[in-house]
Design a protein around this motif. Sequence first.
Motif, PDB file in Angstrom:
ATOM      1  N   HIS A 189      60.532  64.215   9.596  1.00 59.50           N
ATOM      2  CA  HIS A 189      59.371  65.101   9.412  1.00 59.50           C
ATOM      3  C   HIS A 189      58.978  65.652  10.787  1.00 59.50           C
ATOM      4  O   HIS A 189      58.806  64.898  11.749  1.00 59.50           O
TER       5      HIS A 189
ATOM      6  N   LEU B  61      52.701  63.726   4.483  1.00 56.87           N
ATOM      7  CA  LEU B  61      54.164  63.708   4.526  1.00 56.87           C
ATOM      8  C   LEU B  61      54.685  63.232   3.163  1.00 56.87           C
ATOM      9  O   LEU B  61      54.330  62.142   2.702  1.00 56.87           O
TER      10      LEU B  61
ATOM     11  N   VAL C 278      58.796  60.728  12.401  1.00 56.41           N
ATOM     12  CA  VAL C 278      57.850  61.844  12.481  1.00 56.41           C
ATOM     13  C   VAL C 278      57.873  62.359  13.919  1.00 56.41           C
ATOM     14  O   VAL C 278      57.561  61.611  14.861  1.00 56.41           O
TER      15      VAL C 278
ATOM     16  N   HIS D  85      61.901  56.398   8.027  1.00 56.36           N
ATOM     17  CA  HIS D  85      61.489  57.779   8.294  1.00 56.36           C
ATOM     18  C   HIS D  85      61.135  57.930   9.765  1.00 56.36           C
ATOM     19  O   HIS D  85      60.815  56.955  10.457  1.00 56.36           O
TER      20      HIS D  85
END
Length: 282
Positions: A200, A192, A223, A221
């Motif tokens: 992501h 990533l 995912v 972030h």
Amino acid sequence: MANRFPLIVDNSALQIKELPASDNLDLANSSIVNVVDITASGNVSVGGVLTYEDVTNIDSVGIVTARTGIKVLAGGINAVGVVTATSFVGSGANLTSIPAGELTGTVADARLTTVSSSKLSGALPAIDGSALTGVISGVQVKENTTSKGTSITSLDFVGATVTASGAGSTITIASAGITTAAGTAAGIVTTLFLSSAQDHKITASGITTITVSGGTEAESHTVRIINSGITTVGFSTYFLFPSGSTPSLPTASGAISLISFTVNRVGTAGTQLLAGASVNFS
């Protein structure tokens, strides 16, 4: 023709004779009229008003009055005392050493250019701005309807896209938003790139390991992992989960898991991601 002396009556001698050169001619209560020229080698004293035209030199101890103006064709005027006039016309480019206290009244259509700051001293006078147009009296800065003040001189927008329209008259601030990077991983190590996106999305299959590259401390972030077929997902040692226990993600096809993390450290000391997991949204 030889010069002639005036004829006078000598009462003592009962004679009419010329005025001796050393005597005076007394014309009290009388006048001399129709005289063409008068030539005097000495001084001429006038007790009353002397009216004349086209005089070469004037030396007066009193007041000289010119009824229709004074015309100076050369040489200029050298005044030791005060010059008083109702108005002045002409260029003042060569005027120097004018005391500031002598500059009063209104200067019409004045043009001041290239005035150095060292020449400006003292307090500026109050200016009435009632006739000014196109002047913004003040700008109030708010954050979520809460005023941050009206005297702010600098704005620094972080994490936002700032654009100007109307020659800078209107500023538009748009949130930078969250950038999503999507990819497919099938039995491989998937990296990533944290500098490219904050969200992501990975469609994974087989045995997949997730690691990262880049990033900045304090970034957050997410995912999103979607299983495509039977899938086993693992994480690199950059991911630090609570109590040091890596979560066990569902392996069934179609299962969805969410990993959230904050970048705690990057660089030569090693990347650390403080992560948490929400699993099995299927």
